[in-house]
Design a protein around this motif. Structure first.
Motif, PDB file in Angstrom:
ATOM      1  N   SER A   4       0.834  -1.210   0.000  1.00  0.00           N
ATOM      2  CA  SER A   4       0.000   0.000   0.000  1.00  0.00           C
ATOM      3  C   SER A   4       0.866   1.258   0.000  1.00  0.00           C
ATOM      4  O   SER A   4       0.514   2.252  -0.615  1.00  0.00           O
ATOM      5  N   ILE A   7       2.175   1.668  -3.572  1.00  0.00           N
ATOM      6  CA  ILE A   7       1.120   2.229  -4.417  1.00  0.00           C
ATOM      7  C   ILE A   7       0.911   3.705  -4.081  1.00  0.00           C
ATOM      8  O   ILE A   7       0.708   4.532  -4.968  1.00  0.00           O
ATOM      9  N   GLY A   8       0.982   4.054  -2.783  1.00  0.00           N
ATOM     10  CA  GLY A   8       0.850   5.457  -2.382  1.00  0.00           C
ATOM     11  C   GLY A   8       1.933   6.321  -2.999  1.00  0.00           C
ATOM     12  O   GLY A   8       1.658   7.416  -3.495  1.00  0.00           O
ATOM     13  N   PHE A  11       1.259   6.660  -6.646  1.00  0.00           N
ATOM     14  CA  PHE A  11       0.152   7.593  -6.826  1.00  0.00           C
ATOM     15  C   PHE A  11       0.692   9.023  -6.933  1.00  0.00           C
ATOM     16  O   PHE A  11       0.391   9.741  -7.891  1.00  0.00           O
ATOM     17  N   TYR A  12       1.516   9.416  -5.974  1.00  0.00           N
ATOM     18  CA  TYR A  12       2.048  10.783  -5.977  1.00  0.00           C
ATOM     19  C   TYR A  12       3.036  11.007  -7.115  1.00  0.00           C
ATOM     20  O   TYR A  12       3.088  12.095  -7.696  1.00  0.00           O
ATOM     21  N   ASP A  49      -3.113  12.058   3.188  1.00  0.00           N
ATOM     22  CA  ASP A  49      -2.991  10.763   3.857  1.00  0.00           C
ATOM     23  C   ASP A  49      -1.717  10.738   4.702  1.00  0.00           C
ATOM     24  O   ASP A  49      -1.037  11.749   4.824  1.00  0.00           O
ATOM     25  N   TYR A  88      -4.240   5.487 -13.266  1.00  0.00           N
ATOM     26  CA  TYR A  88      -5.635   5.693 -12.856  1.00  0.00           C
ATOM     27  C   TYR A  88      -6.488   4.469 -13.183  1.00  0.00           C
ATOM     28  O   TYR A  88      -7.288   4.014 -12.360  1.00  0.00           O
ATOM     29  N   HIS A  91      -5.675   1.541 -10.825  1.00  0.00           N
ATOM     30  CA  HIS A  91      -5.984   1.740  -9.404  1.00  0.00           C
ATOM     31  C   HIS A  91      -7.129   2.733  -9.200  1.00  0.00           C
ATOM     32  O   HIS A  91      -6.987   3.709  -8.458  1.00  0.00           O
ATOM     33  N   GLU A  93      -9.658   2.640  -7.404  1.00  0.00           N
ATOM     34  CA  GLU A  93     -10.096   2.710  -6.010  1.00  0.00           C
ATOM     35  C   GLU A  93      -9.328   3.765  -5.206  1.00  0.00           C
ATOM     36  O   GLU A  93      -9.791   4.206  -4.158  1.00  0.00           O
ATOM     37  N   LYS A  94      -8.172   4.192  -5.693  1.00  0.00           N
ATOM     38  CA  LYS A  94      -7.366   5.203  -4.994  1.00  0.00           C
ATOM     39  C   LYS A  94      -7.902   6.619  -5.205  1.00  0.00           C
ATOM     40  O   LYS A  94      -7.494   7.544  -4.530  1.00  0.00           O
ATOM     41  N   PHE A  95      -8.815   6.762  -6.159  1.00  0.00           N
ATOM     42  CA  PHE A  95      -9.268   8.085  -6.570  1.00  0.00           C
ATOM     43  C   PHE A  95     -10.688   8.346  -6.077  1.00  0.00           C
ATOM     44  O   PHE A  95     -11.658   8.078  -6.774  1.00  0.00           O
ATOM     45  N   THR A  96     -10.772   8.883  -4.879  1.00  0.00           N
ATOM     46  CA  THR A  96     -12.068   9.247  -4.315  1.00  0.00           C
ATOM     47  C   THR A  96     -12.579  10.512  -5.009  1.00  0.00           C
ATOM     48  O   THR A  96     -11.794  11.243  -5.635  1.00  0.00           O
TER      49      THR A  96
END
Length: 133
Positions: A4, A7-8, A11-12, A49, A88, A91, A93-96
């Motif tokens: 996680s 992936i974080g 993401f950034y 986060d 995107y 993943h 699910e990472k994009f609220t």
């Protein structure tokens, strides 16, 4: 590093690529765009986060690190939007909804920072909105 956290960080890093693509849409990154990116990261992204990179630094700084690296490489924006798009789609699910809104807000802030949005920047932001919709 936990999956996680990896992936974080990715993401950034992908956000750094996206925001670089926005700044480079008109083929030139201006100092005011870099300044606006840094302001957005510090004002909004650090509180998203609790992820940290391997140096125990907030992972949101990966946005700036990747942006700076791409700028120093003097590469154009070709492909960076696509890399963000691929991440995107891998993943979603990472994009609220809140994160999607912040991504668009940051992209628009960068685009508006130098003499308003030009056609190239408007096009990439339009594509971004379509992707995140």
């Amino acid at each position: 590093m936990l999956n996680s956290e990896r992936i974080g960080n990715e993401f950034y890093q992908n956000l750094g690529k996206l925001f670089y693509a926005v700044a480079m849409a008109d083929k030139k990154v201006r100092p005011v765009e870099v300044k606006r990116l840094r302001k957005q990261v510090r004002q909004y992204w650090l509180d998203v986060d609790e992820f940290e990179d391997e140096f125990q630094t907030d992972s949101a700084y990966q946005i700036e690190i990747v942006f700076d690296w791409l700028q120093n490489e003097e590469k154009n924006d070709e492909g960076y939007f696509q890399e963000f798009k691929d991440f995107y789609k891998e993943h979603p699910e990472k994009f609220t909804p809140k994160l999607k809104a912040l991504i668009i807000e940051t992209a628009e802030a960068i685009a508006h920072s130098f003499a308003g949005k030009n056609r190239s920047e408007m096009e990439i932001i339009f594509r971004l909105k379509l992707l995140l919709d």
